[in-house]
Design a protein around this motif. Structure first.
Motif, PDB file in Angstrom:
ATOM      1  N   SER A 239      32.234  46.412  26.701  1.00  0.00           N
ATOM      2  CA  SER A 239      31.115  45.455  26.722  1.00  0.00           C
ATOM      3  C   SER A 239      30.803  44.950  28.129  1.00  0.00           C
ATOM      4  O   SER A 239      29.905  44.133  28.310  1.00  0.00           O
TER       5      SER A 239
ATOM      6  N   TRP B 191      37.476  46.169  24.148  1.00  0.00           N
ATOM      7  CA  TRP B 191      36.253  45.370  24.000  1.00  0.00           C
ATOM      8  C   TRP B 191      35.788  44.844  25.354  1.00  0.00           C
ATOM      9  O   TRP B 191      34.587  44.915  25.661  1.00  0.00           O
TER      10      TRP B 191
ATOM     11  N   VAL C 257      42.965  46.298  21.653  1.00  0.00           N
ATOM     12  CA  VAL C 257      41.589  46.130  21.172  1.00  0.00           C
ATOM     13  C   VAL C 257      40.821  45.208  22.113  1.00  0.00           C
ATOM     14  O   VAL C 257      39.653  45.462  22.429  1.00  0.00           O
ATOM     15  N   ALA C 258      41.459  44.146  22.602  1.00  0.00           N
ATOM     16  CA  ALA C 258      40.801  43.243  23.552  1.00  0.00           C
ATOM     17  C   ALA C 258      40.486  43.960  24.867  1.00  0.00           C
ATOM     18  O   ALA C 258      39.412  43.764  25.450  1.00  0.00           O
TER      19      ALA C 258
END
Length: 190
Positions: free
Chosen positions: A48, A44, A40-41
């Motif tokens: 982003s 992200w 997930v990191a």
């Protein structure tokens, strides 16, 4: 007669399914759970990640196809790791070791290809490719390159976790079979 009884006990005990040690099951669960936040990191950080430059315009992950692949593979890994963690504690599924073996192997290979592709992208962004007149980009977009390098590092950690998981699932799947016969008398007759 006593020898036949002992031999019968050995053969019946060797046909029982071997139990997976609790420490191995705990390591498997911890690796699967660690994959979820790391993936997930990675997603992200990659999604982003964007930077504007007045001379060259905007740069974001949509501009580079390999980063879309990285995000897709990371999403698949996070979802699979979460589902497999939950299902690894369901007793009827644990006995089906191949249910974990096949997807663990496939995801380890997918992670390898996406990490290799992202590594090449990071390398080209940092160094460029002079023979094809592609200049390096990181001097113009340093924030983008640093975030992408961190995302790649997290992705490599997830790759290592899946490599360990593929070894654990292979052990679970293949430890259920008897080893090949190592009797010299049997080998001479063949």
């Amino acid at each position: 007669m006593r020898d036949n009884t002992i031999e019968g006990e050995r053969s019946s005990s060797s046909k029982q399914q071997p139990q997976v040690p609790m420490s191995l099951k705990l390591l498997d669960t911890c690796l699967r759970l660690s994959v979820v936040p790391l993936s997930v990191a990675t997603i992200w950080l990659t999604v982003s990640n964007h930077q504007s430059n007045p001379d060259y315009g905007n740069l974001d992950y949509n501009s580079i196809m390999g980063l879309k692949y990285l995000v897709g593979v990371s999403a698949i890994c996070a979802i699979y790791a979460l589902l497999s963690t939950i299902s690894s504690w369901v007793t009827c599924l644990v006995s089906k070791a191949w249910l974990f073996f096949v997807p663990d192997q496939v995801l380890a290979y997918l992670m390898t290809t996406s990490a290799a592709g992202a590594t090449e992208i990071v390398y080209l962004l940092n160094k460029g490719d002079k023979p094809v007149t592609w200049s390096e980009v990181c001097s113009s977009y340093p924030h983008f390159c640093s975030k992408l390098t961190i995302a790649l590092g997290l992705h490599v950690v997830v790759l290592l976790a899946f490599l360990f998981l593929s070894v654990i699932s292979a052990y679970r799947a293949f430890s259920r079979f008897d080893p090949p016969c190592d009797d010299p008398q049997t080998n001479n007759n063949a």
